[in-house]
Design an enzyme around this catalytic site. Structure first.
Site: not given
Ligand SMILES: Cc1ncc(C[n+]2csc(CCOP(=O)(O)OP(=O)(O)O)c2C)c(N)n1
Lengths: 344, 397
Positions: B275, B279, B288
């Site tokens: 990425r 985020h 980080y």
């Molecule tokens: C069930 C749930 N817990 C927490 C969140 C908050 N949240 C949004 S994105 C994220 C990180 C997700 O990381 P990843 O699965 O690696 O996907 P990326 O954002 O890197 O595409 C979090 C913790 C959420 N959307 N859903």
């Protein structure tokens, strides 16, 4: 509930059998209806509600799933998205909780998030409530959690005929329905026989089970027979109690409830779920808001205590029984010392 | 005899034959992913990639990058509430969409707007969730794209259920389900994989491992040898692929989709990518990770990798490159113009889509809001009074 059907030479069936019949008829009428859950196949479900369905309709239409409530609900969402009408069995009230994520985040709001483009016809059957001597996690009354979630319909039968009629209506609904089955009424029999015309019970309509004039007992599901008994017993005290069976908690039938309370001027809400944050608070508030000038006394509640469901050897102290209902009805008489007495 | 030796032995007298309902154990070996991510670009095997496919991928990648940049710019103008960019991950997004046939379904997460757009969704419709005018701006059935899903991994069981339903109806449909590395820790991920394998559902799970779940690096997320290895425990093949190598992804995903279509069951594909942006626009990635790390990954850019191969084949003429850039600019300009128009919203819609039939209570609440809006409009029309909610109790009859 009389024995007229027996007299007529027909066999009255239990609520469990009526539910089974409703599933069978719904599956026969509509190939889109699929039953799924833990042990619903060969075993016929731990309460035998799905008995024989796998033989009649095959594993594809009534199949055992892996043991995973979120997975069951989540895959049922996908199936409904593709045009099926899944009927999901959660084995026991407290085991539905792992599926709440799917239920609340997706099942309840798929129609809303897609602006109506994707309705979700999904029925979630949940055996609920106590009184059968179940051990921990087998006796919860979880209706308040479902009621707090817009987008879900929540219904619960208290009679055998309604078990059939409401389940057919739930499966036919284009919106998700949480179908709460009072497990202690599973084996209750009534005068409905499958040879009779199929009972009809629309969602969202309450039913007066016993007309009366001095107060309304507002109840549903497992507490209905208790209220009926209490109403009979109350005649000795000169009370003529009306007993109202809500049947459908969402949509809620304000009209029937308020018409009854306006007539009788007094109301007691009775349910097994804990009182604090329970459905009774909402119902009492609605009745008070709408019928204030007709009320002769505050709307009272008889509910389970605000405790985690107790162990089976103590549950009779927790569940609203006839005596507790009668005591509460007694308090409906407006007396000078009432306020004092209500402080307990 | 050591404990380990004992574990390996089998005492027939002690251990009865398994009942017939137990399935024979599957040999894990063929399900295991390769040790290294699968690559085509920069290897000899790239010669078998069709030039037409390369140019098609290139066009989509360039448009995708421009789309991401434009959407991020729209957050700065306050036109989008938030945008989780897929810059750096365009190859995953584009390949996931392109390997699907028309009747197939895509199950995207909040980061996968580009996959939806590459599948043909109107870019503005793809952004309603993030703009905040409605949750889903399109009819999922029209495009066979499930709503962009915010709770992590919860769309994966939907993909499994839909794929199974289609199979039961005899329809030739494959579901492509996207999830991030963080999402693989969620229970729904595991339940979805298990159901898919038990049902042999035609699903492809694509994990875009971009190294971070917001700030949490993969090492704190999972102790597995790789995320692709997780497939084996469920009884499906795991594939590991370079997530910045668009043709490699296209090949691996095509294989997985074809396998599913043939009735061969699900596949878990882990794409290693990065990425490049934070985020979301609201996140500060410098807390980080280091600039060095980001620079390194910029050197392994999915667009540059395809570009290199195209020029080696003599396919990257100035005219072609210009044509691709013009197309991307046109997309961005269209998006900018349309997003700069205020969406027309009807507050009454709040009550329209809760149930098929609004309940009596919803009708009452609808009437209440209508009255409030009317009073507000009247106030604005110059009566001198403020909006209804600012009036005092005394003014009421
Ligand atoms: C069930 C749930 N817990 C927490 C969140 C908050 N949240 C949004 S994105 C994220 C990180 C997700 O990381 P990843 O699965 O690696 O996907 P990326 O954002 O890197 O595409 C979090 C913790 C959420 N959307 N859903």
């Amino acid at each position: 509930m009389t024995a007229t059907a027996t007299e007529a030479g027909r066999k009255p069936v239990s609520m469990a059998q009526a539910l089974n019949r409703a599933l069978r008829d719904a599956m026969a009428d509509d190939p889109a209806v699929h039953v799924m859950g833990e042990d619903v196949g060969e075993l016929g479900g731990v309460f035998r509600i799905t008995d024989g369905l796998v033989k009649e309709f095959g594993e594809e239409r009534c199949g055992d799933t892996p043991l995973a409530e979120a997975g069951i609900l989540g895959t049922a969402v996908g199936m409904a998205m593709y045009g099926l009408r899944p009927v999901v069995e959660m084995q026991f009230d407290a085991f539905a909780y792992p599926g709440f994520e799917q239920l609340i985040s997706h099942v309840a709001r798929m129609r809303n998030r897609t602006r109506g483009a994707m309705p979700l016809p999904l029925t979630i059957r949940v055996p609920y409530g106590g009184g059968i001597g179940g051990v921990e996690h087998h006796s919860d009354s979880s209706e308040a959690y479902y009621l707090a979630t817009p987008g879900l319909q929540v219904v619960t039968p208290a009679t055998v005929a309604d078990a059939y009629g409401l389940l057919r209506a739930a499966i036919a609904s284009d919106d998700p329905v949480v179908f709460l089955e009072p497990k202690r009424l599973y084996w209750s029999r009534a005068d409905w026989s499958p040879d009779d015309p199929a009972p009809v019970a629309p969602l969202g309509r309450a039913e007066i089970r016993r007309p009366g004039s001095s107060a309304t007992l507002i109840t549903y599901g497992p507490s209905l027979p208790v209220c009926m008994e209490a109403a009979e017993a109350a005649t000795a005290e000169g009370w003529d109690l009306e007993v109202l069976d809500l049947r459908s908690l969402q949509p809620f039938d304000d009209e029937t409830v308020c018409a009854s309370v306006r007539r009788t001027g007094r109301a007691v809400v009775v349910h097994e779920a804990s009182g604090f944050g329970g459905p009774g608070g909402e119902i009492a508030a609605r009745v008070t808001e709408r019928c204030f000038h007709h009320l002769e006394a505050p709307v009272l509640r008889v509910a389970g205590f605000d405790i985690p469901y107790p162990p089976p050897m103590l549950e009779r102290h927790h569940l609203p029984g006839v005596d507790r209902i009668l005591d509460t009805v007694g308090r409906l008489q407006w007396e000078a010392d009432w306020t004092e007495g209500s402080g307990d | 005899m050591t404990v380990l030796e004992q574990r390996g032995s089998r005492n027939e007298n002690y251990w009865p034959a398994p009942p017939p309902a137990w399935r024979p154990r599957v040999d894990p070996e063929p399900l295991l992913p390769d040790a290294e991510p699968y690559r085509l670009l920069g290897t000899d095997a790239v010669s078998r990639v069709d030039s037409g496919l390369l140019t098609e991928l290139y066009g989509h990648l360039v448009r995708g990058r421009r789309y991401n940049a434009q959407a991020t710019a729209l957050t700065r103008q306050g036109r989008l509430a938030v945008y989780p960019s897929s810059t750096g991950q365009e190859a995953c997004q584009v390949a996931a969409a392109l390997v699907l046939e028309e009747q197939d379904w895509l199950f995207p997460s909040y980061r996968d707007t580009l996959a939806a757009v590459a599948r043909g969704l109107d870019p503005v419709q793809a952004l309603t969730l993030l703009r905040g005018d409605w949750h889903t701006g399109y009819d999922p059935r029209e495009h066979r794209i499930a709503p962009l899903c915010t709770p992590l991994a919860t769309q994966l069981p939907h993909a499994v259920g839909l794929a199974r339903a289609a199979r039961l109806k005899g329809d030739d449909v494959v579901a492509m389900a996207l999830v991030g590395d963080g999402g693989t820790s969620e229970g729904d991920f595991h339940e979805a994989l298990n159901f898919a394998a038990v049902w042999q559902a035609p699903v492809v799970f694509l994990v875009q491992n971009n190294g971070f779940a917001i700030s949490v690096p993969l090492a704190k997320q999972s102790a597995a040898p790789s995320l692709a290895h997780k497939a084996v425990g469920y009884g499906m093949p795991g594939r590991l692929v370079d997530g910045n190598d668009a043709p490699a992804l296209h090949e691996v995903l095509t294989e997985a989709v074809e396998r599913a279509r043939r009735g061969g069951g699900p596949t878990l594909v882990e794409a290693i990518t990065y990425r490049v942006e934070a985020h979301t626009n609201a996140d500060d990635a410098t807390r980080y990770r280091t600039d060095d790390e980001v620079e390194q990954w910029r050197g392994h850019d999915p667009i540059a990798l395809v570009e290199r191969e195209l020029s080696e084949r003599g396919l990257l003429s100035d005219a072609f490159a210009q044509q691709v850039r013009d197309g991307a600019e046109e997309l961005a300009a269209g998006l900018r113009d349309r997003m700069n128009q205020d969406p027309v919203l009807d507050p009454m819609d709040l009550f329209a889509h809760v149930y098929a039939e609004p309940t009596a209570q919803l009708r009452e609440q609808e009437a209440q809001l209508r009255a409030e809006l009317a009073a507000e409009a009247e106030g604005e029309a110059g009566s001198g009074r403020g909006p209804a909610h600012e009036t005092t109790g005394k003014e009421r009859p």
